[in-house]
Design a protein around this motif. Structure first.
Motif, mmCIF file in Angstrom:
data_model
loop_
_atom_site.group_PDB
_atom_site.id
_atom_site.type_symbol
_atom_site.label_atom_id
_atom_site.label_comp_id
_atom_site.label_asym_id
_atom_site.label_seq_id
_atom_site.Cartn_x
_atom_site.Cartn_y
_atom_site.Cartn_z
ATOM 1 N N PRO A 105 53.295 -84.902 -27.262
ATOM 2 C CA PRO A 105 51.937 -84.476 -27.561
ATOM 3 C C PRO A 105 51.335 -83.544 -26.523
ATOM 4 O O PRO A 105 50.312 -82.916 -26.767
ATOM 5 C CB PRO A 105 51.157 -85.791 -27.581
ATOM 6 C CG PRO A 105 51.864 -86.639 -26.560
ATOM 7 C CD PRO A 105 53.320 -86.245 -26.650
ATOM 8 N N GLY A 106 51.954 -83.393 -25.369
ATOM 9 C CA GLY A 106 51.329 -82.649 -24.275
ATOM 10 C C GLY A 106 51.464 -81.150 -24.320
ATOM 11 O O GLY A 106 50.710 -80.441 -23.662
ATOM 12 N N TRP A 107 52.429 -80.619 -25.064
ATOM 13 C CA TRP A 107 52.677 -79.168 -25.058
ATOM 14 C C TRP A 107 52.787 -78.680 -26.502
ATOM 15 O O TRP A 107 53.862 -78.713 -27.095
ATOM 16 C CB TRP A 107 53.953 -78.864 -24.270
ATOM 17 C CG TRP A 107 54.153 -77.417 -24.009
ATOM 18 C CD1 TRP A 107 55.012 -76.581 -24.680
ATOM 19 C CD2 TRP A 107 53.494 -76.608 -23.037
ATOM 20 N NE1 TRP A 107 54.914 -75.313 -24.174
ATOM 21 C CE2 TRP A 107 53.988 -75.296 -23.153
ATOM 22 C CE3 TRP A 107 52.516 -76.861 -22.066
ATOM 23 C CZ2 TRP A 107 53.558 -74.249 -22.356
ATOM 24 C CZ3 TRP A 107 52.086 -75.817 -21.274
ATOM 25 C CH2 TRP A 107 52.606 -74.535 -21.422
ATOM 26 N N PRO A 108 51.676 -78.185 -27.081
ATOM 27 C CA PRO A 108 51.682 -77.804 -28.496
ATOM 28 C C PRO A 108 52.154 -76.371 -28.764
ATOM 29 O O PRO A 108 52.173 -75.930 -29.912
ATOM 30 C CB PRO A 108 50.200 -77.943 -28.876
ATOM 31 C CG PRO A 108 49.486 -77.573 -27.603
ATOM 32 C CD PRO A 108 50.350 -78.130 -26.488
ATOM 33 N N PHE A 109 52.555 -75.646 -27.742
ATOM 34 C CA PHE A 109 52.820 -74.216 -27.864
ATOM 35 C C PHE A 109 54.253 -73.938 -28.318
ATOM 36 O O PHE A 109 55.204 -74.541 -27.835
ATOM 37 C CB PHE A 109 52.532 -73.520 -26.534
ATOM 38 C CG PHE A 109 51.164 -73.849 -26.003
ATOM 39 C CD1 PHE A 109 50.028 -73.411 -26.669
ATOM 40 C CD2 PHE A 109 51.006 -74.620 -24.868
ATOM 41 C CE1 PHE A 109 48.763 -73.724 -26.203
ATOM 42 C CE2 PHE A 109 49.750 -74.948 -24.384
ATOM 43 C CZ PHE A 109 48.620 -74.496 -25.055
ATOM 44 N N ASN A 110 54.372 -72.989 -29.246
ATOM 45 C CA ASN A 110 55.695 -72.643 -29.785
ATOM 46 C C ASN A 110 56.015 -71.151 -29.706
ATOM 47 O O ASN A 110 57.112 -70.740 -30.047
ATOM 48 C CB ASN A 110 55.835 -73.134 -31.222
ATOM 49 C CG ASN A 110 54.810 -72.527 -32.167
ATOM 50 O OD1 ASN A 110 53.795 -71.989 -31.744
ATOM 51 N ND2 ASN A 110 55.067 -72.639 -33.459
ATOM 52 N N LEU A 111 55.081 -70.322 -29.274
ATOM 53 C CA LEU A 111 55.327 -68.890 -29.112
ATOM 54 C C LEU A 111 54.946 -68.503 -27.686
ATOM 55 O O LEU A 111 53.858 -68.845 -27.212
ATOM 56 C CB LEU A 111 54.502 -68.065 -30.112
ATOM 57 C CG LEU A 111 54.718 -66.547 -30.051
ATOM 58 C CD1 LEU A 111 56.125 -66.182 -30.511
ATOM 59 C CD2 LEU A 111 53.677 -65.818 -30.892
ATOM 60 N N PHE A 112 55.860 -67.807 -27.012
ATOM 61 C CA PHE A 112 55.671 -67.411 -25.626
ATOM 62 C C PHE A 112 55.773 -65.898 -25.538
ATOM 63 O O PHE A 112 56.681 -65.309 -26.118
ATOM 64 C CB PHE A 112 56.768 -68.030 -24.741
ATOM 65 C CG PHE A 112 56.730 -69.529 -24.696
ATOM 66 C CD1 PHE A 112 56.402 -70.173 -23.514
ATOM 67 C CD2 PHE A 112 57.025 -70.297 -25.804
ATOM 68 C CE1 PHE A 112 56.371 -71.561 -23.450
ATOM 69 C CE2 PHE A 112 56.997 -71.675 -25.754
ATOM 70 C CZ PHE A 112 56.670 -72.322 -24.575
#
Length: 161
Positions: A105-112
């Motif tokens: 749940p801590g890192w919702p990011f999928n595009l960098f």
């Protein structure tokens, strides 16, 4: 996967970077005792086999005046990430753009997307441009600023002993 002694010699000659001359592959060919045509053919074969993935420049952004470098991270709708990621990756100020799995749940990011600029204000403005492109497909974002430059090198072959 094995490589021939000649291919090992080619990789060793290129792994510290191509010479800064008008015909770098001709110089490498001369160094390895091959013709430029043969060298280019062998490099293409190494790439086709997956031994070499790419040949690319790795600039030192700090020396180019780009001292505010930020990895922008985005929570993008999975159904739209491929198309939007391609758009973001094509922007002239983005040097790396890729999709990664979320670590919930801590890192919702999928595009960098790595964004470079001379100042943080410049990077923030560019982040705003990316946000506008992503629009409603983006549910959240953040930016991680670089604090130092790391050594940029690819894989190095061990010397045969």
């Amino acid at each position: 996967m094995s490589i021939s002694d000649t291919d090992r010699q080619i990789i060793a000659a290129m792994q510290e970077g191509l010479p800064l001359v008008p015909r770098p592959f001709e110089a490498i060919a001369s160094q390895t005792g091959l013709t430029e045509e043969t060298l280019l053919h062998r490099i293409a074969e190494l790439k086709a086999r997956g031994v070499i993935r790419r040949i690319a420049a790795a600039p030192n952004h700090y020396k180019l005046g780009m001292t505010a470098n930020g990895m922008t991270v985005w929570d993008v709708d999975d159904a739209r990430i491929a198309g939007l990621g391609a758009q973001i990756g094509a922007l002239p100020y983005v040097t790396h753009c890729y999709e990664r799995p979320r670590a919930l749940p801590g890192w919702p990011f999928n595009l960098f997307a790595m964004v470079h600029g001379a100042t943080r204000d410049e990077v923030e403005a560019k982040r705003g441009e990316i946000a506008a492109i992503l629009g409603a497909a983006c549910r959240g974002h953040d930016i991680l600023y670089s604090t130092r430059i790391l050594k940029k090198t690819g894989l190095r072959l061990k010397q045969k002993g």
